[in-house]
Design an enzyme around this catalytic site. Sequence first.
Site, PDB file in Angstrom:
ATOM      1  N   TYR A 253      -1.812  -0.599  10.479  1.00  0.00           N
ATOM      2  CA  TYR A 253      -1.971  -0.993   9.074  1.00  0.00           C
ATOM      3  C   TYR A 253      -0.787  -0.507   8.238  1.00  0.00           C
ATOM      4  O   TYR A 253      -0.197  -1.278   7.464  1.00  0.00           O
ATOM      5  CB  TYR A 253      -3.271  -0.419   8.523  1.00  0.00           C
ATOM      6  CG  TYR A 253      -3.518  -0.742   7.068  1.00  0.00           C
ATOM      7  CD1 TYR A 253      -4.043  -1.976   6.696  1.00  0.00           C
ATOM      8  CD2 TYR A 253      -3.222   0.177   6.069  1.00  0.00           C
ATOM      9  CE1 TYR A 253      -4.267  -2.285   5.357  1.00  0.00           C
ATOM     10  CE2 TYR A 253      -3.436  -0.123   4.731  1.00  0.00           C
ATOM     11  CZ  TYR A 253      -3.954  -1.348   4.379  1.00  0.00           C
ATOM     12  OH  TYR A 253      -4.161  -1.650   3.050  1.00  0.00           O
TER      13      TYR A 253
ATOM     14  N   SER B 120       0.854  -1.192   0.000  1.00  0.00           N
ATOM     15  CA  SER B 120       0.000   0.000   0.000  1.00  0.00           C
ATOM     16  C   SER B 120       0.886   1.237   0.000  1.00  0.00           C
ATOM     17  O   SER B 120       2.027   1.197   0.492  1.00  0.00           O
ATOM     18  CB  SER B 120      -0.880   0.013   1.260  1.00  0.00           C
ATOM     19  OG  SER B 120      -1.498   1.268   1.456  1.00  0.00           O
TER      20      SER B 120
END
Length: 254
Positions: A161, A148
């Site tokens: 995350y 990501s």
Amino acid sequence: MEKHSKLAGRTVMITGASGGLGAHFAELCAGAGAAVVLGARRLDRLENLAAAIRDRGGRALAVPLDVAEEASVTAAFDAAEAQFGPVDSVIANAGIERSGRATEISVEDFDAVYAVNVRGAFLVAREAARRLRAAGRTEDGRIVMISSITAEICVPGLMPYSVSKAAVSHMTRMLAREWARRGPNVNALAPGYMPSDLNAEWFASEAGRQQLDLFPRRRLADFTMLDEPLLFLLSNASAQVTGSVIKLDDGQTL
């Protein structure tokens, strides 16, 4: 489902395939000629997706899979091999998010994110590599991690995350180096913000809409942006590509 043959003869296991990007990848790979193994904890959704792919002439198998549990990963590969033979390609897509400031996030939530996003990606990649070695097919192997852009930027409230995705990016490089002479190619895609179950509520909020306005193109990226890069990394054309983390964010970090 558009049909072509870029992945003809390949067997691709997709983790987190019950919805979102995972389901999109399953349709994409099946349309490219691969046999697809769909893994997730929500077996009912997987069965529906697998049936839809088979109805269109594709080859698909749904398997229950909790990537954080080694025994579940082993069982999923066993089922895949029984149906299609050795799995030569993996898309390590399964991931979860737990939002909260660093001073407020619970240890349980922190550990849950790491169990799925980091340990899960490792267990699936390792099992694929072990079996490819046993089958003498390491040169055919392709592992694609889903990282990501939050691995590179600091987003308050997304610490577990974001840090887990940074770990995935570096794991990609580490495994690629370790397996360079006798193992599958390992690469990663690092998408920007896309519509997903994880962020739908956020981008519907006023703060989320303000974040969208800060992006140069003022929009979320589309899943299809990943299609051609993913097909390339899974195909024979990427034989000399390993250890790459490819950022695809529609210019969101410019």
